[in-house]
Design an enzyme around this catalytic site. Structure first.
Site, mmCIF file in Angstrom:
data_model
loop_
_atom_site.group_PDB
_atom_site.id
_atom_site.type_symbol
_atom_site.label_atom_id
_atom_site.label_comp_id
_atom_site.label_asym_id
_atom_site.label_seq_id
_atom_site.Cartn_x
_atom_site.Cartn_y
_atom_site.Cartn_z
ATOM 1 N N ASN A 1 -12.236 -3.135 10.088
ATOM 2 C CA ASN A 1 -10.979 -2.485 10.477
ATOM 3 C C ASN A 1 -9.957 -3.571 10.798
ATOM 4 O O ASN A 1 -10.138 -4.318 11.755
ATOM 5 C CB ASN A 1 -11.208 -1.542 11.673
ATOM 6 N N ASP B 1 0.821 -1.214 0.000
ATOM 7 C CA ASP B 1 0.000 0.000 0.000
ATOM 8 C C ASP B 1 0.854 1.263 0.000
ATOM 9 O O ASP B 1 0.594 2.217 -0.732
ATOM 10 C CB ASP B 1 -0.909 0.020 1.246
HETATM 11 P P1 ADP Z 1 -8.243 0.415 4.965
HETATM 12 O O1 ADP Z 1 -8.506 -0.904 4.351
HETATM 13 O O2 ADP Z 1 -9.073 1.504 4.378
HETATM 14 O O3 ADP Z 1 -6.790 0.759 5.014
HETATM 15 P P2 ADP Z 1 -8.099 -0.011 7.843
HETATM 16 O O4 ADP Z 1 -9.113 -0.745 8.612
HETATM 17 O O5 ADP Z 1 -6.752 -0.608 7.727
HETATM 18 O O6 ADP Z 1 -8.777 0.258 6.442
HETATM 19 O O7 ADP Z 1 -7.875 1.463 8.464
HETATM 20 C C1 ADP Z 1 -8.852 2.473 8.376
HETATM 21 C C2 ADP Z 1 -8.619 3.497 9.464
HETATM 22 O O8 ADP Z 1 -7.836 4.602 8.953
HETATM 23 C C3 ADP Z 1 -9.907 4.156 9.917
HETATM 24 O O9 ADP Z 1 -10.569 3.386 10.915
HETATM 25 C C4 ADP Z 1 -9.419 5.496 10.473
HETATM 26 O O10 ADP Z 1 -8.911 5.338 11.776
HETATM 27 C C5 ADP Z 1 -8.263 5.820 9.527
HETATM 28 N N1 ADP Z 1 -8.742 6.728 8.437
HETATM 29 C C6 ADP Z 1 -9.075 6.421 7.188
HETATM 30 N N2 ADP Z 1 -9.492 7.519 6.491
HETATM 31 C C7 ADP Z 1 -9.412 8.553 7.342
HETATM 32 C C8 ADP Z 1 -9.704 9.959 7.264
HETATM 33 N N3 ADP Z 1 -10.179 10.525 6.155
HETATM 34 N N4 ADP Z 1 -9.501 10.713 8.354
HETATM 35 C C9 ADP Z 1 -9.037 10.150 9.500
HETATM 36 N N5 ADP Z 1 -8.744 8.850 9.646
HETATM 37 C C10 ADP Z 1 -8.934 8.060 8.595
HETATM 38 P P1 NG1 Z 2 -5.583 -3.065 3.228
HETATM 39 O O1 NG1 Z 2 -6.170 -3.467 4.495
HETATM 40 O O2 NG1 Z 2 -6.450 -3.340 2.114
HETATM 41 O O3 NG1 Z 2 -5.063 -1.678 3.211
HETATM 42 C C1 NG1 Z 2 -3.710 -4.992 3.733
HETATM 43 C C2 NG1 Z 2 -2.215 -4.779 3.942
HETATM 44 C C3 NG1 Z 2 -1.430 -5.011 2.638
HETATM 45 C C4 NG1 Z 2 -1.775 -6.351 2.023
HETATM 46 C C5 NG1 Z 2 -3.305 -6.472 1.884
HETATM 47 C C6 NG1 Z 2 -3.740 -7.819 1.373
HETATM 48 C C7 NG1 Z 2 -1.498 -3.105 5.563
HETATM 49 C C8 NG1 Z 2 -1.229 -1.676 5.811
HETATM 50 N N1 NG1 Z 2 -1.965 -3.412 4.357
HETATM 51 O O4 NG1 Z 2 -4.235 -3.982 2.917
HETATM 52 O O5 NG1 Z 2 -0.037 -4.927 2.897
HETATM 53 O O6 NG1 Z 2 -1.233 -7.404 2.758
HETATM 54 O O7 NG1 Z 2 -3.955 -6.264 3.141
HETATM 55 O O8 NG1 Z 2 -3.198 -8.067 0.132
HETATM 56 O O9 NG1 Z 2 -1.308 -3.922 6.446
#
Ligand code: ADP
Ligand code: NG1
Length: 492
Positions: free
Chosen positions: A265, A222
């Site tokens: 999450n 990512d």
């Molecule tokens: P993703 O797959 O989108 O990376 P994660 O579950 O790993 O999802 O993380 C998402 C978290 O990132 C949210 O719960 C929040 O804490 C943070 N986040 C995402 N977008 C924003 C935003 N626009 N402003 C503040 N925090 C954000």
């Molecule tokens: P998401 O949760 O979609 O941002 C996560 C991991 C990636 C990869 C994918 C599955 C983090 C920050 N991101 O992505 O590195 O393993 O799952 O392919 O842990």
């Protein structure tokens, strides 16, 4: 500490051809400073107003970091294998200014994300960014990026303090990498404030390690695409060392993202880290069976390289060496002839229940077969002898096979994600799969430019018609996407 490679000098050096080439190379490796277009300028102005209303000063610059959609290669980056994402139009935008005081203050244009401040900005480098029940607070993702950079730059370069305002439109908890865009934006903000020079690759690597402070042991996909993304081109991202190569997709191909309406999450459950641990254990169990020092093996790619086998051979080895039934901790300890303490150090690295079962065969099979699909995806794209219709058919099949593997072998899908993939295929997609970590989130479907409108309208009707959209607009839940530019800085 990382190397500084742009020397600051007031005297302009004589330019030889070689130094021109070197400067061009350095510039190519730096996050670009761009001019905002009209739409972005509008957002910048809104965020600048919010910034002023909170901090009584104007921001001095902005950073913009995109989310991504992964076209193929899921749950294999942390096993060392190449993946194929592209940056998307949705992004995190941060407005920044230095503070003369040793303080950190952060606010968000969206009131659901609470403001946060702390006194000791410089002390963030020594802080533990602890996890909390129900998922970490949003500002902790930002702190991860700040901490990563404060640890990497020379002490004298650490800024006195930071004021930041954030806005974003990447759907959160949906597999489009909103968390990494936020962590990467925080890293870029900190490095820009420090006026230290760090290449895009280094920023990606630091951001990937820094995001692990949140508690999830992700790969580097990512953060890599966040910095190395390029308009008009999906990328093959390879690791160790980190490299990004353009993937030329068929001109007529369009990728459509659709949200399953289920959010997840990653940091709020142990699902993600359990998969990482299962892959590590699978690699170590194969190593042990084949008289390789298992403690030196961390990733499935390590054992493949050590044995000098092809991905296809590795699938056969998995079936030979790992039993079909899930392993208990006792069984793993017995095979590896080790202790719980050693397992915690070399293998599991997270807290799981003592009764946790580990599905090593299925997880390893998914990884080796998915890595082979990424290679096939690239080869089909590059093969000029394949007629376009056939190319689409082959690319679509690889994507659908990837989904089926994620759903059955990796068990990281969700009934509503599976239903959305099926609906996409029924509506004429040539292939569809979940994208990102899964357990909910988004799917990506491949279609042709001529069919995209009909496809999107059909999917809206078929999948979303009778569902509660929770106030979201349909156009934000299902939309075509193009490869977008990676991270950039905007001066104010
Ligand atoms: P993703 O797959 O989108 O990376 P994660 O579950 O790993 O999802 O993380 C998402 C978290 O990132 C949210 O719960 C929040 O804490 C943070 N986040 C995402 N977008 C924003 C935003 N626009 N402003 C503040 N925090 C954000
Ligand atoms: P998401 O949760 O979609 O941002 C996560 C991991 C990636 C990869 C994918 C599955 C983090 C920050 N991101 O992505 O590195 O393993 O799952 O392919 O842990």
């Amino acid at each position: 500490m990382i190397a500084r490679f742009v020397a600051v000098s007031n005297k302009r050096p004589e330019m030889s051809k070689d130094s021109n080439v070197q400067n061009e190379h350095i510039q190519k490796n730096q996050v670009p400073a761009l001019e905002a277009d009209k739409t972005l300028q509008c957002k910048i102005n809104t965020l600048a107003n919010h910034f002023r209303s909170q901090f009584n000063v104007s921001p001095s610059f902005f950073v913009r970091v995109p989310g991504r959609v992964n076209i193929i290669g899921e749950h294999i980056d942390y096993c060392g294998y190449a993946v194929c994402p592209m940056a998307i139009e949705q992004f995190i935008l941060v407005a920044l200014a230095a503070s003369e005081k040793n303080e950190f203050r952060i606010t968000n244009l969206d009131p659901k994300y609470e403001d946060y401040q702390c006194r000791d900005f410089k002390g963030i480098s020594n802080r533990k960014i602890e996890d909390s029940n129900g998922g970490p607070d949003w500002h902790k993702y930002f702190l991860c990026g700040v901490k990563g950079i404060l640890e990497a730059i020379p002490k004298e370069k650490i800024p006195s303090g930071m004021l930041a305002a954030v806005w974003g439109n990447i759907p959160a908890n949906s597999g489009l990498s909103s968390s990494s865009a936020l962590v990467s934006a925080a890293a870029l903000s900190t490095v820009r404030l420090s006026q230290y020079s760090i290449s895009k690759e280094e920023l990606a690597t630091i951001s990937a390690s820094a995001e692990r402070y949140i508690g999830t042991q992700g790969g580097g996909m990512d953060q890599a695409i966040a910095f190395l993304g390029k308009a008009g081109s999906a990328k093959l991202i390879e690791f160790n060392p980190l490299r990004a190569t353009d993937i030329t997709l068929p001109q007529n191909a369009v990728f459509v993202i659709a949200h399953s309406l289920v959010c997840h999450n990653k940091a709020s459950t142990s699902d993600f880290n359990l998969r990482v641990a299962e892959c590590r254990l699978a690699a170590q169990m194969i190593a042990k069976k084949r008289i390789v020092n298992w403690k030196a093996i961390q990733k499935l790619i390590d054992i493949q390289k050590r044995l000098g086998k092809s991905l296809e051979d590795m699938s056969e080895i998995v079936v030979m060496d790992l039993k079909e039934d899930p392993y208990s901790l006792d069984e793993i300890r017995e095979v590896l002839e080790t202790s719980n303490e050693e397992l915690a150090t070399y293998s599991i690295k997270s807290m799981f229940s003592p009764t946790q079962k580990y599905k090593l065969r299925e997880r390893a099979l998914h990884v080796y077969q998915e890595a082979a699909r990424v290679i096939a995806f690239r080869e089909v794209n590059e093969d000029t002898s394949i007629e376009e219709n056939d190319k689409f058919r082959q690319l679509g099949s690889l994507m659908s096979e990837s989904h089926s593997s994620l759903s059955k072998l990796y068990e990281c899908s969700h009934p509503q994600v599976d239903a959305l993939v099926n609906a996409a295929l029924d509506c004429g997609a040539l292939g569809a799969r979940l994208t990102g970590a899964g357990w909910g989130g988004c799917v990506v479907a491949i279609t042709t430019r001529n069919n995209v409108h009909t496809f999107v309208e059909a999917l809206k009707e078929k999948f979303y018609r009778n569902l509660d959209l929770g106030g979201a607009a349909l156009k934000d839940l299902v939309f075509p996407t193009e490869p977008y530019q990676g991270a950039a800085i905007y001066n104010f």
